[in-house]
Design an enzyme around this catalytic site. Structure first.
Site, mmCIF file in Angstrom:
data_model
loop_
_atom_site.group_PDB
_atom_site.id
_atom_site.type_symbol
_atom_site.label_atom_id
_atom_site.label_comp_id
_atom_site.label_asym_id
_atom_site.label_seq_id
_atom_site.Cartn_x
_atom_site.Cartn_y
_atom_site.Cartn_z
ATOM 1 N N ASP A 6 15.527 37.433 85.319
ATOM 2 C CA ASP A 6 15.510 37.604 86.762
ATOM 3 C C ASP A 6 14.065 37.827 87.217
ATOM 4 O O ASP A 6 13.301 36.882 87.372
ATOM 5 C CB ASP A 6 16.442 38.761 87.130
ATOM 6 C CG ASP A 6 16.570 38.985 88.620
ATOM 7 O OD1 ASP A 6 16.252 38.075 89.382
ATOM 8 O OD2 ASP A 6 16.986 40.100 89.030
ATOM 9 N N LYS A 29 17.307 32.655 86.466
ATOM 10 C CA LYS A 29 17.362 32.461 87.924
ATOM 11 C C LYS A 29 16.159 31.647 88.375
ATOM 12 O O LYS A 29 15.035 31.930 87.956
ATOM 13 C CB LYS A 29 17.370 33.809 88.642
ATOM 14 C CG LYS A 29 18.669 34.554 88.488
ATOM 15 C CD LYS A 29 18.728 35.765 89.399
ATOM 16 C CE LYS A 29 19.947 36.614 89.060
ATOM 17 N NZ LYS A 29 19.990 37.874 89.801
ATOM 18 N N ASP A 51 26.853 42.976 84.176
ATOM 19 C CA ASP A 51 27.554 43.995 84.941
ATOM 20 C C ASP A 51 26.984 44.151 86.347
ATOM 21 O O ASP A 51 25.865 43.729 86.639
ATOM 22 C CB ASP A 51 27.409 45.355 84.246
ATOM 23 C CG ASP A 51 26.010 45.951 84.424
ATOM 24 O OD1 ASP A 51 25.037 45.270 84.050
ATOM 25 O OD2 ASP A 51 25.882 47.069 84.966
HETATM 26 P P1 IMP Z 1 14.657 41.475 85.055
HETATM 27 O O1 IMP Z 1 13.895 42.585 84.369
HETATM 28 O O2 IMP Z 1 14.619 41.575 86.560
HETATM 29 O O3 IMP Z 1 14.297 40.077 84.560
HETATM 30 O O4 IMP Z 1 16.171 41.731 84.772
HETATM 31 C C1 IMP Z 1 16.723 41.578 83.559
HETATM 32 C C2 IMP Z 1 17.990 42.401 83.421
HETATM 33 O O5 IMP Z 1 18.545 42.770 84.680
HETATM 34 C C3 IMP Z 1 19.027 41.569 82.725
HETATM 35 O O6 IMP Z 1 18.962 41.711 81.332
HETATM 36 C C4 IMP Z 1 20.303 42.079 83.334
HETATM 37 O O7 IMP Z 1 20.800 43.175 82.591
HETATM 38 C C5 IMP Z 1 19.929 42.531 84.725
HETATM 39 N N1 IMP Z 1 20.209 41.480 85.747
HETATM 40 C C6 IMP Z 1 19.340 40.671 86.385
HETATM 41 N N2 IMP Z 1 19.975 39.840 87.239
HETATM 42 C C7 IMP Z 1 21.278 40.137 87.131
HETATM 43 C C8 IMP Z 1 22.463 39.600 87.755
HETATM 44 O O8 IMP Z 1 22.457 38.661 88.563
HETATM 45 N N3 IMP Z 1 23.629 40.189 87.375
HETATM 46 C C9 IMP Z 1 23.725 41.202 86.473
HETATM 47 N N4 IMP Z 1 22.644 41.719 85.870
HETATM 48 C C10 IMP Z 1 21.440 41.188 86.188
HETATM 49 MG MG MG Z 2 22.763 45.506 83.963
#
Ligand code: IMP
Ligand code: MG
Length: 192
Positions: free
Chosen positions: A112, A140, A168
């Site tokens: 994300d 994403k 989740d």
């Molecule tokens: P980042 O650090 O923003 O890249 O987020 C990574 C973590 O956030 C992932 O491993 C997920 O656990 C959670 N996450 C990010 N986007 C989503 C989503 O759309 N649904 C559920 N969990 C998400």
């Molecule tokens: Mg989560």
């Protein structure tokens, strides 16, 4: 729980077909080598279990638990890593898994903002592995806070909040066997 979803993006057969492809690719890229898989829990639990059973190579599995969301739908950038090895005294350890000289494959559920995977990768690099690759089930399509190079991606999705198959929202929906978009009003209610 199905009623909380706006729509289903990937049903069980679609996920499993895609896992067949990624597993075949990984198995061919790493043949004759021994992988060290680093699973980023909890979101990757179903993905890791289903993917690894399709990879007929000798490998080691280490699980990291990572928190950056603190129950919200946006990543905070403040990433806390823990080795998920349980100890009798309770709690994980904040040490780097043993990766020196090893071929490391990081498995995560979704890319994300990039905060989580960038932090995991940086931490593992301090352990002097031979190589590191990143495999995510979902990525994403968006501008990220931190750029992360991915080597294997299951599906690219729009910038929407998805749940199911390990993912989740506030610890719910992980046990759905498919992946879908959570209804917007449920996310918005939670923000109040
Ligand atoms: P980042 O650090 O923003 O890249 O987020 C990574 C973590 O956030 C992932 O491993 C997920 O656990 C959670 N996450 C990010 N986007 C989503 C989503 O759309 N649904 C559920 N969990 C998400
Ligand atoms: Mg989560």
């Amino acid at each position: 729980m199905r009623g909380d979803l706006e729509r289903v993006l990937f049903d069980e057969p679609a996920i499993h077909r895609r896992l067949d492809d990624i597993a075949a690719q990984i198995s061919s890229d790493y043949r004759e080598r021994e992988l060290t898989v680093i699973a980023v829990l909890h979101g990757s639990l179903m993905f890791v279990a289903d993917l690894l059973r399709r990879i007929p190579l000798p490998l080691k599995l280490e699980c990291l638990s990572v928190a950056s969301y603190h129950g919200e739908a946006q990543s905070s950038g403040d990433v806390v890593l823990k080795l998920a090895t349980a100890s009798l005294s309770g709690g994980g350890q904040t040490t780097v898994p043993h990766v020196a000289g090893r071929d490391v494959l990081i498995l995560d559920d979704i890319l994300d903002s990039g905060h989580t995977l960038a932090a995991v990768r940086e931490t593992l690099e301090t352990g002097k592995p031979n190589s590191i690759r990143v495999c995510v089930l979902l990525s994403k399509k968006k501008q990220r806070a931190r750029e992360v190079v991915t080597d294997y991606v299951g599906f690219e999705i729009e910038d929407e909040f998805v749940v199911g198959y390990g993912l989740d929202f506030r610890e719910r929906y992980r046990n759905l066997p498919y992946i879908g978009v959570l209804r917007r009003e449920l996310l918005e209610q939670a923000d109040i």
